[in-house]
Scaffold this motif. Structure first.
Motif, short mmCIF file in Angstrom:
data_model
loop_
_atom_site.label_atom_id
_atom_site.label_comp_id
_atom_site.label_asym_id
_atom_site.label_seq_id
_atom_site.Cartn_x
_atom_site.Cartn_y
_atom_site.Cartn_z
N GLY A 198 0.81 -1.21 0.00
CA GLY A 198 0.00 0.00 0.00
C GLY A 198 0.84 1.26 0.00
O GLY A 198 0.49 2.26 -0.64
N GLN A 199 1.98 1.23 0.69
CA GLN A 199 2.87 2.39 0.71
C GLN A 199 3.39 2.70 -0.69
O GLN A 199 3.44 3.87 -1.11
N VAL A 200 3.79 1.65 -1.42
CA VAL A 200 4.29 1.86 -2.78
C VAL A 200 3.18 2.38 -3.69
O VAL A 200 3.40 3.26 -4.53
N LEU A 201 1.97 1.86 -3.53
CA LEU A 201 0.86 2.33 -4.35
C LEU A 201 0.51 3.78 -4.04
O LEU A 201 0.23 4.57 -4.94
N ILE A 202 0.55 4.15 -2.77
CA ILE A 202 0.25 5.54 -2.39
C ILE A 202 1.28 6.49 -2.96
O ILE A 202 0.96 7.63 -3.35
N ASP A 203 2.53 6.05 -3.02
CA ASP A 203 3.58 6.90 -3.61
C ASP A 203 3.33 7.18 -5.09
O ASP A 203 3.87 8.15 -5.63
N SER A 204 2.52 6.35 -5.75
CA SER A 204 2.23 6.52 -7.17
C SER A 204 0.93 7.27 -7.41
O SER A 204 0.46 7.34 -8.55
N ILE A 205 0.32 7.82 -6.38
CA ILE A 205 -0.91 8.61 -6.52
C ILE A 205 -0.53 10.08 -6.61
O ILE A 205 0.19 10.61 -5.76
#
Length: 514
Positions: free
Chosen positions: A181-188
């Motif tokens: 989830g942290q990696v996905l949030i960084d791509s928002i």
């Protein structure tokens, strides 16, 4: 013919792009923000450069070892104090003399009854005096009695990334899920859209693609509604699901957003299989959604636009043009280091010599930049004085060549000067490039019209049209020809699209509903 080697002396001229010339060109096209950042880097790199407002002038000297570059008058002289006032043996230190000098009792300025805490009078890290560490009193004030600023208690602005990470910590306790989830949030991005690639993230984390997709669906359920969507269709669908309004008819509408942008409501009614009243309700539901859910958290600090040139009218009808002193760097070249290392090592002397050459060239380049901007801006004001006096309808066509010939510089120099530079006028804040517009020929062969003024006329005509008489592009061409403007219909269509004005058919439909 035999080939022989020989020496030939020739005289020729060529333009050599030295590092100093490249720096001057780069400074010319910098905006005031870029220039400030560049100056900060040079101040850290070059020990001879100093800010004029930060460097006090030694009393009794006419500049001493400081060479003014831009506005050296920013240095204010001393107030009559000298080193002897503080190092003299005659300096009084008894209580009565100090109270006489201060004009008040010491108890009004110092707390006689306060007990000194252990270690309070210890020397600082350098061992040369009291510690410079700031401290606050019981009331939150600083050491000198000044109250702490209100900004010290203001909470930091909300951040979308932190907001999502907080919800992620509450939504799952698994370490692997939190990492994904942290990696996905960084791509928002700042608008709330997921801009990364699920396949790349799965390969990066060595996780199954299904797990990454599951965590993304988890994030899409976070606040704000619609965050983590990969496109506008998915963003609207997420918000409609949360409102329990994502029925088959709404699904068909969301899949054909292209028809919605064209306002082709007849085709939408046919695709969604609803009547006119239902399609209007569905459109109202779509309008209540947020196409950019992340914008509520802002996109970081936005630097305000500061004008580089200030223009104001004079009583005689002319215009006063001046540079904005708030955005001009004030630098001084301090030669004291040169005298200190004059008898030092050769490496130190070479370093100081290089720094002195760089500092002198930088100050001259900044001064030349300011003069060039002022010359170009003054000529622009002279050419567009009717615009400043009467409005955009009087904006005349202007190109770089006209300004370059009037100022006596190359066209590329004018292009660099007008890039990212702004002029504050009584009619508003404009970029310098705004005043350069293409020309549109007059119908009778007289003076040409500015393309920007023609756009303004088109906007006025469409804003003033009645619902019963919508102007087509051909009708606008006829009206402009009556105003002595020779323009083609395709040019009208191009200008109308640049102004984001819909066609006459779409305007007729929209005004018929309203």
């Amino acid at each position: 013919m035999a080939l022989t080697a020989k020496l030939v002396m020739r005289q020729s001229q060529s333009l050599v792009m030295t590092p100093q010339l490249l720096q001057a060109i780069k400074l010319l096209q910098f905006s005031n923000l870029d220039l400030t950042a560049f100056i900060e880097e040079e101040l850290e790199r070059n020990p001879l450069l100093e800010r004029a407002e930060d460097t006090p002038a030694p009393p009794g000297l006419d500049g001493g070892g400081l060479d003014g570059a831009i506005n050296p008058a920013g240095i204010s002289p001393g107030e009559g104090f000298s080193e002897a006032d503080w190092s003299s043996a005659s300096l009084t230190t008894n209580r009565e003399a100090l109270e006489a000098n201060l004009g008040t009792e010491l108890s009004n300025s110092f707390d006689d009854g306060r007990t000194t805490a252990p270690g309070e009078n210890c020397l600082g890290a350098g061992g040369s005096g009291p510690s410079a560490m700031p401290w606050s009193g019981p009331s939150g004030g600083s050491a000198d009695g000044a109250a702490a600023g209100l900004e010290a208690y203001i909470a930091a602005p909300a951040n979308l990334k932190d907001h999502l990470e907080m919800q992620l910590g509450l939504a799952t306790a698994a370490t692997a899920d939190r990492l994904t989830g942290q990696v996905l949030i960084d791509s928002i991005d700042e608008n709330g859209y997921f801009t990364g690639s699920l396949d790349e993230i799965a390969a990066q984390l060595h996780s199954p693609l299904e797990q990454v997709e599951r965590i993304l669906r988890l994030i899409q359920g976070f606040d704000p509604s619609g965050v983590g969507a990969r496109d506008l269709t998915e963003c609207l669908a997420i918000q409609l699901r949360e409102r329990d309004r994502f029925d088959p008819a709404m699904q068909a509408l969301v899949r054909r957003l292209d028809l919605l942008a064209k306002r082709d409501f007849a085709a939408l009614r046919k695709i969604c299989n609803v009547d006119e009243e239902d399609i209007l309700d569905m459109l109202g539901e779509i309008r209540r959604l947020d196409p950019k859910p992340g914008r509520a958290f802002g996109g970081g600090a936005i630097a305000p636009i500061l004008p580089d040139v200030l223009v104001r009218p004079l009583p005689d009808g002319s215009w006063h043009v001046e540079l904005n002193s708030d955005v001009l760097p004030r630098l001084l070249v301090n030669h004291s280091y040169t005298t200190r290392v004059g008898k030092g090592k050769e490496a130190d002397r070479n370093f100081i010599s290089a720094c002195r050459q760089t500092a002198n060239w930088l100050t001259k380049s900044l001064e030349q930049r300011a003069r060039t901007i002022l010359k170009v801006s003054s000529e622009i004001v002279r050419q567009q004085d009717r615009f400043l006096a009467h409005g955009v309808e009087w904006l005349r066509p202007l190109d770089l060549k006209t300004i370059a010939e009037a100022v006596g510089v190359h066209e590329s120099t004018v292009s660099r000067v007008t890039s990212n530079k702004y002029m504050a006028t009584p009619r508003g804040l404009f970029e310098l490039k705004y005043f350069f517009t293409a020309s549109i020929a007059a119908h009778d062969g007289s003076a040409a019209h500015s393309a920007e003024s023609v756009r303004f006329r088109i906007r006025q005509m469409i804003d003033q049209e009645s619902p019963s008489q919508i102007l087509s592009d051909d009708a606008i061409v006829v009206r402009l020809k009556e105003a002595n403007i020779d323009i083609a219909r395709r040019t009208i269509a191009k200008y109308r699209e640049s102004l984001k004005i819909p066609s006459s058919v779409e305007r007729r439909r929209e005004k018929a509903r309203s």
